[in-house]
Design a protein around this motif. Structure first.
Motif, PDB file in Angstrom:
ATOM      1  N   PHE A  62       1.311  -1.430   0.192  1.00 40.70           N
ATOM      2  CA  PHE A  62       0.301  -0.032  -0.141  1.00 40.70           C
ATOM      3  C   PHE A  62       0.382   1.305  -0.511  1.00 40.70           C
ATOM      4  N   SER A  63       0.344   2.564  -0.508  1.00 43.77           N
ATOM      5  CA  SER A  63       0.684   4.350  -0.471  1.00 43.77           C
ATOM      6  C   SER A  63       0.011   4.653   0.393  1.00 43.77           C
ATOM      7  N   VAL A  64       0.621   5.452   0.668  1.00 50.23           N
ATOM      8  CA  VAL A  64       0.018   6.524   1.348  1.00 50.23           C
ATOM      9  C   VAL A  64       0.075   8.123   0.889  1.00 50.23           C
ATOM     10  N   ASN A  65      -0.159   8.401   0.257  1.00 46.53           N
ATOM     11  CA  ASN A  65       0.047   9.731   0.808  1.00 46.53           C
ATOM     12  C   ASN A  65       0.070  11.016   1.757  1.00 46.53           C
ATOM     13  N   MET A  66       1.120  11.159   2.221  1.00 42.79           N
ATOM     14  CA  MET A  66       1.432  12.160   3.769  1.00 42.79           C
ATOM     15  C   MET A  66       0.459  13.262   3.409  1.00 42.79           C
ATOM     16  N   LYS A  67       0.547  14.258   2.210  1.00 41.66           N
ATOM     17  CA  LYS A  67      -0.425  14.986   2.314  1.00 41.66           C
ATOM     18  C   LYS A  67      -1.453  15.205   2.592  1.00 41.66           C
ATOM     19  N   VAL A  85       6.875  14.750   8.903  1.00 40.77           N
ATOM     20  CA  VAL A  85       7.383  14.147   8.468  1.00 40.77           C
ATOM     21  C   VAL A  85       7.850  14.832   6.778  1.00 40.77           C
ATOM     22  N   GLU A  86       7.738  15.930   7.000  1.00 45.90           N
ATOM     23  CA  GLU A  86       8.566  16.884   5.567  1.00 45.90           C
ATOM     24  C   GLU A  86       7.827  16.073   4.627  1.00 45.90           C
ATOM     25  N   SER A  87       7.387  15.710   4.073  1.00 47.54           N
ATOM     26  CA  SER A  87       5.309  15.842   3.499  1.00 47.54           C
ATOM     27  C   SER A  87       6.823  16.403   1.512  1.00 47.54           C
ATOM     28  N   ASP A  88       7.361  17.707   1.459  1.00 46.04           N
ATOM     29  CA  ASP A  88       7.694  17.825   0.257  1.00 46.04           C
ATOM     30  C   ASP A  88       8.731  17.130  -0.111  1.00 46.04           C
ATOM     31  N   LYS A  89       9.396  16.969   0.668  1.00 47.77           N
ATOM     32  CA  LYS A  89      10.385  15.469   0.314  1.00 47.77           C
ATOM     33  C   LYS A  89      10.665  14.216   0.468  1.00 47.77           C
ATOM     34  N   TYR A  90       9.643  14.073   1.298  1.00 43.90           N
ATOM     35  CA  TYR A  90       9.112  12.575   1.751  1.00 43.90           C
ATOM     36  C   TYR A  90       7.086  11.955   1.824  1.00 43.90           C
ATOM     37  N   PRO A  91       7.228  12.616  -0.157  1.00 43.95           N
ATOM     38  CA  PRO A  91       5.075  12.715  -0.368  1.00 43.95           C
ATOM     39  C   PRO A  91       4.851  11.209  -0.470  1.00 43.95           C
ATOM     40  N   LYS A  92       5.570  10.152   0.084  1.00 43.48           N
ATOM     41  CA  LYS A  92       4.100   9.048   0.454  1.00 43.48           C
ATOM     42  C   LYS A  92       5.350   8.138   1.743  1.00 43.48           C
ATOM     43  N   SER A  93       4.593   7.593   1.926  1.00 46.36           N
ATOM     44  CA  SER A  93       4.528   6.588   3.052  1.00 46.36           C
ATOM     45  C   SER A  93       3.860   4.879   2.514  1.00 46.36           C
ATOM     46  N   THR A  94       4.728   3.997   2.427  1.00 46.99           N
ATOM     47  CA  THR A  94       4.774   3.023   1.780  1.00 46.99           C
ATOM     48  C   THR A  94       4.810   1.085   2.639  1.00 46.99           C
ATOM     49  N   PHE A  95       4.294   0.326   2.776  1.00 45.70           N
ATOM     50  CA  PHE A  95       4.057  -0.950   2.770  1.00 45.70           C
ATOM     51  C   PHE A  95       4.222  -2.170   2.340  1.00 45.70           C
TER      52      PHE A  95
END
Length: 185
Positions: A62-67, A85-95
């Motif tokens: 899965f993929s999550v848009n941090m914003k 989480v610095e969303s501009d630098k790391y826009p997604k979280s994944t598993f």
């Protein structure tokens, strides 16, 4: 020649239908987190989680848009995205992982099945292997996957300024609920 074309078309159609039934998918999965701290509790929800589950192998990603996380207060959301989480630098979280006991689950039968999932969770530029318990609920051709697990903030190099250290928990409770349907291309 026409018969060969018809037979090939039917075989391709059957193969694609079979392939689609091997995967379940959502773009509207729900992930939330809760931080309980002495001065203030923080809760955020995200309904933009994309997930795919391969039921032939028990693998999921899965993929999550941090914003996409929404907070009660706009300032919390701004601080989360800009400072933590610095969303501009790391826009997604994944598993990306697998269901450990998948071979023991009968997805042809409606019901709730306890599962253990293990895999790699990527947040804020850091990947950590995690294990979590959860469930797969099969109901009317849909699969509802859910889990609840802790995430230690410092494991993902998320820095909390000393001025707000009492406002944010060191361990955040994460809840996942994904309503998956057969993947149709």
């Amino acid at each position: 020649m026409k018969k060969i074309f018809v037979i090939c078309s039917l075989l391709c159609s059957v193969a694609l239908t079979s392939l689609a039934q091997d995967r379940y998918f959502t773009r509207t999965g729900h992930i939330s987190f809760y931080s309980e701290a002495a001065l203030e509790n923080i809760e955020a929800h995200n309904h933009q989680t994309t997930c795919i589950l391969d039921i032939t192998k028990g693998e999921l990603a899965f993929s999550v848009n941090m914003k996409g996380f929404e907070f009660e207060k706009a300032l919390m959301q701004e601080h989360f995205n800009e400072n933590y989480v610095e969303s501009d630098k790391y826009p997604k979280s994944t598993f990306k992982g697998k269901i450990v006991n998948f071979e023991n689950i009968d997805l042809d039968r409606n019901g709730n099945h306890k599962v253990e999932v293990e895999g790699d969770l990527f947040i804020h530029g850091v990947t950590k292997q995690i294990k979590a318990e959860g469930s797969l609920e099969v109901n009317g051709g849909k699969i509802i996957a859910s889990s609840n697990f802790p995430v230690t903030v410092k494991d993902y190099k998320i820095k909390i300024p000393k001025t707000v250290i009492d406002n944010i928990a060191k361990i955040v409770d994460v809840t996942v609920k994904l309503e998956l349907e057969p993947y149709n291309r």
